[in-house]
Design a protein around this motif. Structure first.
Motif, mmCIF file in Angstrom:
data_model
loop_
_atom_site.group_PDB
_atom_site.id
_atom_site.type_symbol
_atom_site.label_atom_id
_atom_site.label_comp_id
_atom_site.label_asym_id
_atom_site.label_seq_id
_atom_site.Cartn_x
_atom_site.Cartn_y
_atom_site.Cartn_z
ATOM 1 N N PRO A 11 8.443 19.232 -27.884
ATOM 2 C CA PRO A 11 8.205 19.315 -26.438
ATOM 3 C C PRO A 11 6.710 19.386 -26.100
ATOM 4 C CG PRO A 11 9.961 20.822 -27.091
ATOM 5 C CD PRO A 11 9.360 20.274 -28.355
ATOM 6 N N GLU A 12 5.936 20.005 -26.984
ATOM 7 C CA GLU A 12 4.488 20.078 -26.760
ATOM 8 C C GLU A 12 3.848 18.695 -26.852
ATOM 9 O OE1 GLU A 12 6.140 22.010 -29.007
ATOM 10 O OE2 GLU A 12 6.113 23.908 -27.895
ATOM 11 N N ASP A 13 4.303 17.892 -27.845
ATOM 12 C CA ASP A 13 3.796 16.518 -27.973
ATOM 13 C C ASP A 13 4.139 15.709 -26.727
ATOM 14 O OD1 ASP A 13 2.823 17.046 -30.520
ATOM 15 O OD2 ASP A 13 4.589 16.223 -31.540
ATOM 16 N N GLU A 14 5.364 15.881 -26.244
ATOM 17 C CA GLU A 14 5.797 15.148 -25.057
ATOM 18 C C GLU A 14 4.986 15.559 -23.832
ATOM 19 O OE1 GLU A 14 9.828 14.627 -22.409
ATOM 20 O OE2 GLU A 14 10.015 14.678 -24.599
ATOM 21 N N ALA A 15 4.786 16.857 -23.647
ATOM 22 C CA ALA A 15 4.009 17.339 -22.499
ATOM 23 C C ALA A 15 2.575 16.818 -22.547
ATOM 24 C CB ALA A 15 4.020 18.866 -22.454
ATOM 25 N N ALA A 16 1.974 16.807 -23.727
ATOM 26 C CA ALA A 16 0.602 16.296 -23.869
ATOM 27 C C ALA A 16 0.548 14.801 -23.568
ATOM 28 C CB ALA A 16 0.084 16.580 -25.278
ATOM 29 N N ALA A 17 1.546 14.053 -24.042
ATOM 30 C CA ALA A 17 1.579 12.605 -23.788
ATOM 31 C C ALA A 17 1.733 12.315 -22.302
ATOM 32 C CB ALA A 17 2.706 11.956 -24.586
ATOM 33 N N VAL A 18 2.589 13.063 -21.625
ATOM 34 C CA VAL A 18 2.773 12.874 -20.179
ATOM 35 C C VAL A 18 1.471 13.180 -19.439
ATOM 36 C CG1 VAL A 18 3.950 13.796 -18.131
ATOM 37 C CG2 VAL A 18 5.270 13.227 -20.197
ATOM 38 N N GLN A 19 0.811 14.243 -19.824
ATOM 39 C CA GLN A 19 -0.461 14.599 -19.184
ATOM 40 C C GLN A 19 -1.505 13.494 -19.384
ATOM 41 O OE1 GLN A 19 -2.088 18.334 -20.530
ATOM 42 N NE2 GLN A 19 -3.484 18.470 -18.798
ATOM 43 N N GLU A 20 -1.585 12.963 -20.586
ATOM 44 C CA GLU A 20 -2.547 11.890 -20.849
ATOM 45 C C GLU A 20 -2.171 10.618 -20.096
ATOM 46 O OE1 GLU A 20 -4.341 11.457 -24.780
ATOM 47 O OE2 GLU A 20 -3.100 13.149 -25.415
ATOM 48 N N ALA A 21 -0.877 10.327 -19.991
ATOM 49 C CA ALA A 21 -0.434 9.145 -19.249
ATOM 50 C C ALA A 21 -0.758 9.283 -17.767
ATOM 51 C CB ALA A 21 1.060 8.933 -19.457
ATOM 52 N N GLU A 22 -0.566 10.476 -17.212
ATOM 53 C CA GLU A 22 -0.909 10.703 -15.804
ATOM 54 C C GLU A 22 -2.406 10.489 -15.568
ATOM 55 O OE1 GLU A 22 2.455 13.919 -14.370
ATOM 56 O OE2 GLU A 22 0.710 14.656 -15.493
ATOM 57 N N GLN A 23 -3.230 10.971 -16.476
ATOM 58 C CA GLN A 23 -4.673 10.760 -16.352
ATOM 59 C C GLN A 23 -5.011 9.279 -16.466
ATOM 60 O OE1 GLN A 23 -7.148 13.033 -15.492
ATOM 61 N NE2 GLN A 23 -8.293 11.117 -15.286
ATOM 62 N N ALA A 24 -4.316 8.564 -17.347
ATOM 63 C CA ALA A 24 -4.549 7.124 -17.509
ATOM 64 C C ALA A 24 -4.243 6.367 -16.220
ATOM 65 C CB ALA A 24 -3.720 6.583 -18.669
ATOM 66 N N VAL A 25 -3.206 6.782 -15.478
ATOM 67 C CA VAL A 25 -2.883 6.129 -14.203
ATOM 68 C C VAL A 25 -3.990 6.407 -13.189
ATOM 69 C CG1 VAL A 25 -1.267 6.079 -12.248
ATOM 70 C CG2 VAL A 25 -0.392 6.100 -14.603
ATOM 71 N N ARG A 26 -4.479 7.641 -13.122
ATOM 72 C CA ARG A 26 -5.597 7.948 -12.210
ATOM 73 C C ARG A 26 -6.835 7.134 -12.572
ATOM 74 N NH1 ARG A 26 -3.188 13.063 -12.691
ATOM 75 N NH2 ARG A 26 -4.587 13.705 -14.357
ATOM 76 N N ASP A 27 -7.133 7.047 -13.869
ATOM 77 C CA ASP A 27 -8.285 6.257 -14.322
ATOM 78 C C ASP A 27 -8.110 4.785 -13.967
ATOM 79 O OD1 ASP A 27 -9.324 8.592 -15.383
ATOM 80 O OD2 ASP A 27 -8.787 8.112 -17.455
ATOM 81 N N TYR A 28 -6.889 4.304 -14.107
ATOM 82 C CA TYR A 28 -6.584 2.903 -13.807
ATOM 83 C C TYR A 28 -6.933 2.573 -12.354
ATOM 84 C CZ TYR A 28 -3.748 -1.225 -12.847
ATOM 85 O OH TYR A 28 -3.322 -2.465 -12.456
ATOM 86 N N PHE A 29 -6.454 3.392 -11.414
ATOM 87 C CA PHE A 29 -6.749 3.135 -10.006
ATOM 88 C C PHE A 29 -8.249 3.237 -9.725
ATOM 89 C CE2 PHE A 29 -2.211 4.158 -9.059
ATOM 90 C CZ PHE A 29 -1.913 2.984 -8.395
ATOM 91 N N GLY A 63 -10.364 3.137 -1.639
ATOM 92 C CA GLY A 63 -9.600 3.211 -2.871
ATOM 93 C C GLY A 63 -8.223 3.807 -2.696
ATOM 94 N N VAL A 64 -7.481 3.828 -3.792
ATOM 95 C CA VAL A 64 -6.126 4.371 -3.841
ATOM 96 C C VAL A 64 -6.182 5.790 -4.390
ATOM 97 C CG1 VAL A 64 -3.862 4.149 -4.945
ATOM 98 C CG2 VAL A 64 -5.080 2.104 -4.165
ATOM 99 N N LYS A 65 -5.428 6.665 -3.795
ATOM 100 C CA LYS A 65 -5.316 8.047 -4.278
ATOM 101 C C LYS A 65 -3.950 8.206 -4.940
ATOM 102 C CE LYS A 65 -4.875 12.779 -2.694
ATOM 103 N NZ LYS A 65 -4.623 13.622 -1.523
ATOM 104 N N VAL A 66 -3.941 8.769 -6.149
ATOM 105 C CA VAL A 66 -2.681 9.099 -6.801
ATOM 106 C C VAL A 66 -2.220 10.435 -6.239
ATOM 107 C CG1 VAL A 66 -1.541 9.638 -8.978
ATOM 108 C CG2 VAL A 66 -3.252 7.819 -8.897
ATOM 109 N N VAL A 67 -1.058 10.415 -5.587
ATOM 110 C CA VAL A 67 -0.505 11.637 -4.999
ATOM 111 C C VAL A 67 0.087 12.507 -6.096
ATOM 112 C CG1 VAL A 67 1.184 12.566 -3.363
ATOM 113 C CG2 VAL A 67 -0.081 10.457 -2.818
ATOM 114 N N GLY A 68 0.803 11.874 -7.030
ATOM 115 C CA GLY A 68 1.375 12.625 -8.133
ATOM 116 C C GLY A 68 2.520 11.885 -8.788
ATOM 117 N N THR A 69 3.036 12.468 -9.841
ATOM 118 C CA THR A 69 4.171 11.909 -10.554
ATOM 119 C C THR A 69 5.454 12.384 -9.895
ATOM 120 O OG1 THR A 69 2.940 11.871 -12.633
ATOM 121 C CG2 THR A 69 5.348 11.813 -12.793
#
Length: 195
Positions: free
Chosen positions: A52-70, A117-123
């Motif tokens: 679960p820790e690996d999954e939580a870290a991956a989700v957090q990094e993916a969320e940051q990647a979406v913000r970086d993308y925009f 620009g686009v603002k990421v509201v959240g997941t």
């Protein structure tokens, strides 16, 4: 197993996405009709091989990647005549990188550019997490707000489509060369509106 294949986005959604998700109502950015994108498999259909820790870290990094993308897209499309397509290479990969190249080319051909620009509201929800050796994908339903984004034509006239500037789409974020990048974006089958 209840797998489904992500469909190629509708032409309206493809055009909208290719212009930073909320800006263009015009034609130009296309995806290959034969490319149906990645196949999503529910994570509860088989025994997970990660913590679960690996999954939580991956989700957090993916969320940051979406913000970086925009953030990077907003910069790349602010001055299209002076933007090299490699501008997207740090934040996009696979099909989405091709879509971004096409969006830049189309906007350059139109003599247009983005303002704001686009603002990421959240997941809205985590759809899928796959952390297999050599293949790490996270799929998120992301709410975004394009209120502050506009696209101006060569004469300075806004060509921003009318309607709700907020939307929700699925983002497949892939770990590629030790970096999380957006690999594919699709309509969210549970709807486009978000909180």
């Amino acid at each position: 197993m209840n797998n489904r294949t992500m469909r190629t986005p509708t032409p309206w959604r493809t055009v909208t996405l290719c212009a930073t998700v909320t800006t263009l109502a015009l034609a130009g950015c296309t995806t290959d009709a034969a490319d149906t994108g990645p196949t999503l498999a529910p994570t509860d259909s088989w025994s997970k091989q990660w913590s679960p820790e690996d999954e939580a870290a991956a989700v957090q990094e993916a969320e940051q990647a979406v913000r970086d993308y925009f953030s990077v897209r907003d910069q790349c499309l602010a001055d299209p005549p002076n933007t090299d397509p490699s501008c997207f290479d740090a934040v996009a990969v696979d099909q989405q990188l091709l879509n971004d190249y096409a969006a830049l080319e189309w906007i350059q051909d139109q003599g247009a550019h983005h303002v704001g620009g686009v603002k990421v509201v959240g997941t809205e929800r985590v759809v899928d997490v796959q952390l297999l050796p050599g293949s790490k994908d996270v799929t998120l339903s992301v709410c975004f707000d394009g209120t502050d984004l506009d696209m101006l034509g060569p004469d300075g006239t806004s060509v921003k489509p009318e309607g709700d500037p907020r939307g929700r789409m699925l983002f497949v974020v892939r770990k590629h060369a030790d970096k999380w990048q957006v690999a594919y974006v699709d309509d969210d089958p549970e709807g486009e509106t978000c909180g």
